[in-house]
Design a protein around this motif. Structure first.
Motif, PDB file in Angstrom:
ATOM      1  N   SER A 165       0.856  -1.189   0.000  1.00  0.00           N
ATOM      2  CA  SER A 165       0.000   0.000   0.000  1.00  0.00           C
ATOM      3  C   SER A 165       0.888   1.233   0.000  1.00  0.00           C
ATOM      4  O   SER A 165       1.727   1.398   0.889  1.00  0.00           O
ATOM      5  CB  SER A 165      -0.901  -0.015   1.236  1.00  0.00           C
ATOM      6  OG  SER A 165      -1.674   1.169   1.308  1.00  0.00           O
ATOM      7  N   PHE A 166       0.705   2.118  -0.987  1.00  0.00           N
ATOM      8  CA  PHE A 166       1.621   3.250  -1.149  1.00  0.00           C
ATOM      9  C   PHE A 166       0.969   4.363  -1.951  1.00  0.00           C
ATOM     10  O   PHE A 166      -0.059   4.173  -2.615  1.00  0.00           O
ATOM     11  CB  PHE A 166       2.884   2.794  -1.879  1.00  0.00           C
ATOM     12  CG  PHE A 166       2.614   2.232  -3.259  1.00  0.00           C
ATOM     13  CD1 PHE A 166       2.622   3.067  -4.380  1.00  0.00           C
ATOM     14  CD2 PHE A 166       2.326   0.888  -3.437  1.00  0.00           C
ATOM     15  CE1 PHE A 166       2.350   2.569  -5.652  1.00  0.00           C
ATOM     16  CE2 PHE A 166       2.051   0.378  -4.707  1.00  0.00           C
ATOM     17  CZ  PHE A 166       2.065   1.216  -5.808  1.00  0.00           C
ATOM     18  N   THR A 167       1.606   5.545  -1.902  1.00  0.00           N
ATOM     19  CA  THR A 167       1.184   6.706  -2.678  1.00  0.00           C
ATOM     20  C   THR A 167       2.407   7.360  -3.297  1.00  0.00           C
ATOM     21  O   THR A 167       3.284   7.835  -2.564  1.00  0.00           O
ATOM     22  CB  THR A 167       0.462   7.735  -1.783  1.00  0.00           C
ATOM     23  OG1 THR A 167      -0.682   7.126  -1.178  1.00  0.00           O
ATOM     24  CG2 THR A 167       0.019   8.946  -2.587  1.00  0.00           C
ATOM     25  N   PRO A 168       2.530   7.372  -4.624  1.00  0.00           N
ATOM     26  CA  PRO A 168       3.672   8.051  -5.251  1.00  0.00           C
ATOM     27  C   PRO A 168       3.654   9.550  -4.940  1.00  0.00           C
ATOM     28  O   PRO A 168       2.582  10.150  -4.834  1.00  0.00           O
ATOM     29  CB  PRO A 168       3.457   7.803  -6.755  1.00  0.00           C
ATOM     30  CG  PRO A 168       2.572   6.599  -6.824  1.00  0.00           C
ATOM     31  CD  PRO A 168       1.666   6.720  -5.623  1.00  0.00           C
ATOM     32  N   ASP A 169       4.839  10.139  -4.777  1.00  0.00           N
ATOM     33  CA  ASP A 169       4.876  11.579  -4.511  1.00  0.00           C
ATOM     34  C   ASP A 169       5.270  12.378  -5.754  1.00  0.00           C
ATOM     35  O   ASP A 169       5.487  13.578  -5.675  1.00  0.00           O
ATOM     36  CB  ASP A 169       5.806  11.905  -3.340  1.00  0.00           C
ATOM     37  CG  ASP A 169       7.275  11.692  -3.660  1.00  0.00           C
ATOM     38  OD1 ASP A 169       7.594  11.199  -4.779  1.00  0.00           O
ATOM     39  OD2 ASP A 169       8.126  11.999  -2.801  1.00  0.00           O
ATOM     40  N   ASN A 170       5.335  11.701  -6.908  1.00  0.00           N
ATOM     41  CA  ASN A 170       5.581  12.399  -8.171  1.00  0.00           C
ATOM     42  C   ASN A 170       5.102  11.513  -9.310  1.00  0.00           C
ATOM     43  O   ASN A 170       4.661  10.387  -9.101  1.00  0.00           O
ATOM     44  CB  ASN A 170       7.069  12.750  -8.330  1.00  0.00           C
ATOM     45  CG  ASN A 170       7.967  11.540  -8.214  1.00  0.00           C
ATOM     46  OD1 ASN A 170       7.833  10.575  -8.964  1.00  0.00           O
ATOM     47  ND2 ASN A 170       8.884  11.562  -7.254  1.00  0.00           N
ATOM     48  N   GLY A 171       5.201  12.016 -10.530  1.00  0.00           N
ATOM     49  CA  GLY A 171       4.794  11.245 -11.690  1.00  0.00           C
ATOM     50  C   GLY A 171       3.300  11.233 -11.905  1.00  0.00           C
ATOM     51  O   GLY A 171       2.532  11.951 -11.251  1.00  0.00           O
TER      52      GLY A 171
END
Length: 309
Positions: A165-171
């Motif tokens: 479970s994660f959230t990218p901080d760019n792209g």
């Protein structure tokens, strides 16, 4: 006449397709957990650890080692919106601690190394056997090349699903919460453990947990959790990952993942006895709930079965 009606028919078809797609979206789960102390080695359907707890019957399609390209939105896919969970680990040794290594790649097929902090962590990782036993909730570490390592406690034989479970901080996926998963096998004799019947109460380390609320599939619904010890209200819950309790749920049969978001405000080391959650469980049937809360610096995990209509 037919020429004049075709655009209308076409618009209606497109509108219907758009509505169906919108209805198909379910909650994106956000995970959080503790580090080593929240890993419950071979944990059975209750809250007591058991390294010898048995695992599953014959694996279903969703339990095949590697990963299955299944419906996104409930964690049962290794890919969504160009992001993919990759790993060379399809088997892990049963009966002892194991390291599971994985990478998240982006739409450009390159490893993602930038992740936003969510509930104090950049990555939350869950492991569960396909009969919903053996729950582990840990925080992996990432190397400079984007390879994550999740140090798992002892795995009982059987089919397991690993959730990231994660959230990218760019792209392209910046600020979007993802839950992706892959399946692995711990070789050995595996016998399915029956899911305990639905109940409103559970115990963990001398604490009693009671859940109130009647959630309906696909609808947001409040749940209230009350924590007591020896019949007395507990009022010394400590903040855990910026909240007083973390509630994770897995669906019987396909191990679909859901995170029930806490709504109780944190105010020092005196949380409880009542905790509020916003529950949105997308599918009817039995869900196995794992409630994690902390007192005196110790993490406790209570488990119970909730039937959703």
């Amino acid at each position: 006449m037919f020429a004049s009606t075709r655009p209308t028919v076409r618009r209606r078809a497109l509108a219907a397709a758009g509505t169906a797609a919108a209805l198909a979206l379910t909650l994106a789960a956000c995970g959080s957990s503790n580090d080593d102390s929240s890993s419950m080695p071979g944990m059975d359907h209750g809250a007591k650890p058991s390294a010898s707890a048995s695992a599953t019957a014959s694996p279903s399609m969703g339990d095949m080692p590697g990963m299955d390209h299944m419906a996104a939105g409930n964690g049962l896919s290794d890919t969504k919106d160009g992001y993919r969970l990759t790993s060379t680990d399809t088997t892990l040794t049963a009966g002892k601690a194991a390291a599971y290594r994985f990478t998240v790649t982006g739409p450009d097929d390159k490893p993602v190394t930038g992740f936003a902090v969510d509930q104090t962590k950049r990555m939350h990782f869950y492991a569960i056997r396909s009969d919903l036993t053996g729950f582990q909730h840990i925080h992996p570490t990432m190397a400079a090349d984007g390879t994550w390592t999740a140090d798992l406690s002892s795995l009982a034989p059987g089919a397991w699903r690993m959730f990231a479970s994660f959230t990218p901080d760019n792209g392209a996926g910046k600020d979007t919460a993802f839950v992706l998963s892959r399946t692995v096998t711990a070789p050995g004799t595996a016998t399915k453990t029956p899911l305990p019947a639905a109940a409103k109460t559970a115990e963990a380390d001398g604490y009693a947990v009671t859940v109130k609320g009647e959630p309906m599939a696909g609808m947001a619904h409040p749940l209230t959790v009350t924590v007591t010890k020896e019949g007395k209200p507990v009022t010394d819950l400590q903040p855990y990952l910026d909240t007083y309790a973390h509630l994770t749920a897995f669906h019987e049969g396909d191990t679909a993942f859901a995170h029930l978001h806490p709504t109780t405000k944190v105010n020092g080391d005196h949380g409880g006895p009542e905790l509020s959650f916003n529950a949105e469980l997308p599918t009817s049937g039995n869900w196995r709930l794992f409630l994690q809360f902390q007192t005196g610096g110790q993490l406790h995990t209570a488990a119970l079965t909730l039937n959703v209509g």
